[in-house]
Design a protein around this motif. Structure first.
Motif, PDB file in Angstrom:
ATOM      1  N   ASP A  70      26.909 -11.310   7.023  1.00  0.00           N
ATOM      2  CA  ASP A  70      26.547 -11.676   5.555  1.00  0.00           C
ATOM      3  C   ASP A  70      25.246 -10.974   5.203  1.00  0.00           C
ATOM      4  N   ASN A  99      36.663 -15.468   4.624  1.00  0.00           N
ATOM      5  CA  ASN A  99      35.573 -16.379   4.019  1.00  0.00           C
ATOM      6  C   ASN A  99      34.528 -15.665   3.159  1.00  0.00           C
ATOM      7  N   LEU A 100      33.865 -14.583   3.958  1.00  0.00           N
ATOM      8  CA  LEU A 100      32.524 -13.865   3.152  1.00  0.00           C
ATOM      9  C   LEU A 100      33.273 -13.054   2.061  1.00  0.00           C
ATOM     10  N   LYS A 103      34.272 -15.118  -1.031  1.00  0.00           N
ATOM     11  CA  LYS A 103      33.319 -15.779  -1.980  1.00  0.00           C
ATOM     12  C   LYS A 103      33.054 -14.754  -2.927  1.00  0.00           C
ATOM     13  N   ASP A 104      33.282 -13.501  -2.555  1.00  0.00           N
ATOM     14  CA  ASP A 104      32.873 -12.667  -3.840  1.00  0.00           C
ATOM     15  C   ASP A 104      34.496 -12.186  -4.488  1.00  0.00           C
ATOM     16  N   LYS A 105      35.380 -12.877  -4.259  1.00  0.00           N
ATOM     17  CA  LYS A 105      36.900 -12.685  -4.710  1.00  0.00           C
ATOM     18  C   LYS A 105      37.374 -11.587  -4.360  1.00  0.00           C
TER      19      LYS A 105
END
Ligand code: ADP
Length: 189
Positions: A70, A99-100, A103-105
């Motif tokens: 992350d 998922n990571l 989060k930023d599409k």
């Protein structure tokens, strides 16, 4: 963003090719192996936990990786994308990566695997041991790393095949030949 995962057994040339790809396409190279070796060298709290695992060729537990990743991803802004070298290595980690990025599409664009047979890999790594002295480049540990790759990382290939993101690359030949094949696949996307 263009997010590329480069797979391959230990010694398949992922590191070498990742650096070249990152340079040519302006991507950020993320090598979890390099990150861990650096933590070990700096004797950080995590590094101390990782040391014996990495030296035995075992994987670092998934839950210890997510935070490191992350912060590695969020160090950068306005970038073209990433080359992931040595990550994800388990099904769990591929979920964490989705998922990571999600989060930023963003998402994984392409997954390439360098295909090199076991005998060639062992020969290359034993040679590297003489030059670089990596503690995990002994014959027993190399065999363990290959087994860990087959058991834990191989299943990811099926996953990315189902998503139509996977392409295998012949990992034998000159560095430049292999790089040309890789670029051919990237340029198709
Ligand atoms: P190689 O692919 O040649 O084995 P790396 O430099 O990618 O080398 O990784 C070295 C070691 O670091 C691995 O054997 C493992 O212990 C640890 N490691 C690297 N990436 C991961 C990961 N994504 N998950 C768990 N452990 C990892």
């Amino acid at each position: 963003m263009f997010n590329l995962i480069l797979f391959g057994p230990p010694g398949s040339g992922k590191g070498t090719q990742s650096i070249k790809i990152a340079e040519k396409y302006g991507l950020i190279h993320i090598s979890t192996g390099d990150i861990f070796r650096n933590e070990i060298k700096q004797k950080t709290e995590l590094g101390v936990k990782f040391k014996s695992l990495v030296e035995k060729g075992e994987l670092v537990p998934d839950e210890l990786i997510i935070d490191i990743l992350d912060s590695a991803l969020h160090k950068y802004q306005n970038i073209n994308g990433f080359v992931f070298d040595g990550f994800p290595r388990t099904l769990n980690q591929s979920g964490d990566l989705d998922n990571l990025l999600g989060k930023d599409k963003e998402s994984v664009t392409l997954v390439l695997a360098l295909d090199v047979d076991d005998n060639e890999v062992v020969t290359r790594l034993l040679k590297r041991a003489v030059i670089e002295g990596r503690k995990d480049d002994t014959e027993d540990v190399i065999k363990n790393r290959l087994q860990v790759y087959k058991d834990q990382t191989y299943p990811l290939i099926d996953l990315y095949k189902k998503q139509n993101k996977f392409v295998g690359i012949k990992g034998i030949g000159s560095i430049d030949q292999i790089f040309d094949n890789i670029c051919g696949e990237i340029d198709k996307r």
